[in-house]
Design a protein around this motif. Sequence first.
Motif, short mmCIF file in Angstrom:
data_model
loop_
_atom_site.label_atom_id
_atom_site.label_comp_id
_atom_site.label_asym_id
_atom_site.label_seq_id
_atom_site.Cartn_x
_atom_site.Cartn_y
_atom_site.Cartn_z
N ASP A 29 0.78 -1.41 -0.02
CA ASP A 29 -0.03 -0.11 0.01
C ASP A 29 0.76 1.33 0.02
O ASP A 29 0.46 2.46 0.13
N ASP A 30 2.07 1.11 -0.37
CA ASP A 30 2.89 2.33 -0.56
C ASP A 30 2.98 2.63 -2.02
O ASP A 30 3.44 3.63 -2.41
N TYR A 31 2.41 2.00 -3.05
CA TYR A 31 2.39 1.97 -4.13
C TYR A 31 1.11 1.88 -5.09
O TYR A 31 0.41 1.14 -4.88
N GLY A 32 1.37 2.83 -5.95
CA GLY A 32 0.22 2.59 -7.22
C GLY A 32 0.54 1.57 -7.99
O GLY A 32 1.52 1.05 -7.81
N MET A 33 -0.62 0.90 -8.63
CA MET A 33 -0.35 -0.21 -9.36
C MET A 33 -0.83 -0.11 -10.79
O MET A 33 -1.97 0.65 -10.76
N SER A 53 -4.17 4.00 -2.45
CA SER A 53 -5.45 3.77 -1.57
C SER A 53 -6.41 3.05 -2.28
O SER A 53 -7.51 2.67 -1.81
N GLY A 54 -6.55 3.06 -3.81
CA GLY A 54 -7.75 2.78 -4.58
C GLY A 54 -8.69 3.85 -4.83
O GLY A 54 -9.91 3.59 -5.36
N ASN A 73 -5.70 -4.09 -0.41
CA ASN A 73 -4.39 -3.84 0.21
C ASN A 73 -4.08 -5.01 1.44
O ASN A 73 -3.23 -5.42 1.69
N ALA A 74 -5.23 -5.37 1.72
CA ALA A 74 -5.15 -6.52 2.83
C ALA A 74 -4.60 -7.66 2.39
O ALA A 74 -4.11 -8.43 2.96
N TYR A 79 -6.85 -6.11 -9.26
CA TYR A 79 -7.56 -6.95 -10.07
C TYR A 79 -7.93 -5.94 -11.38
O TYR A 79 -7.87 -4.47 -11.28
N LEU A 80 -8.21 -6.59 -12.61
CA LEU A 80 -8.63 -6.01 -13.51
C LEU A 80 -9.83 -6.61 -14.13
O LEU A 80 -9.68 -7.86 -14.62
#
Length: 117
Positions: A29-33, A53-54, A73-74, A79-80
């Motif tokens: 959760d430190d990174y965008g994806m 954070s989404g 994040n848990a 997902y896509l």
Amino acid sequence: VQLQASGGGLVQAGGSLRLSCVASGLTFDDYGMGWFRRVPGKEREFVSAVTWSGSSTYYADSVKGRFAISRDNAKNMVYLQMNSLKPEDTARYYCARELAAAEYDYWGQGTRVTVSS
């Protein structure tokens, strides 16, 4: 850092697939994806991205309204959800870690999506 994508397959046009990517070796959760795709002989194409954070998502015009990116994040998962698939969506899809704005440094091995007409 390891990124493992899955969920690809063969689907008819108009169908749906859900790609998953599990990340390890990082504080997720430190990174965008992001998700990218590549067709042999063509440049890699940006598909979608999500902030750490989404709360914010981004899409290529070609998939806007049909694809949805999300993350948990848990579970260290991104997902896509791909709906209304078209033959031109056929590609290998990769998840990637966003190091900085629109800069990606780690990539998964990809999962192949084939959409038949």
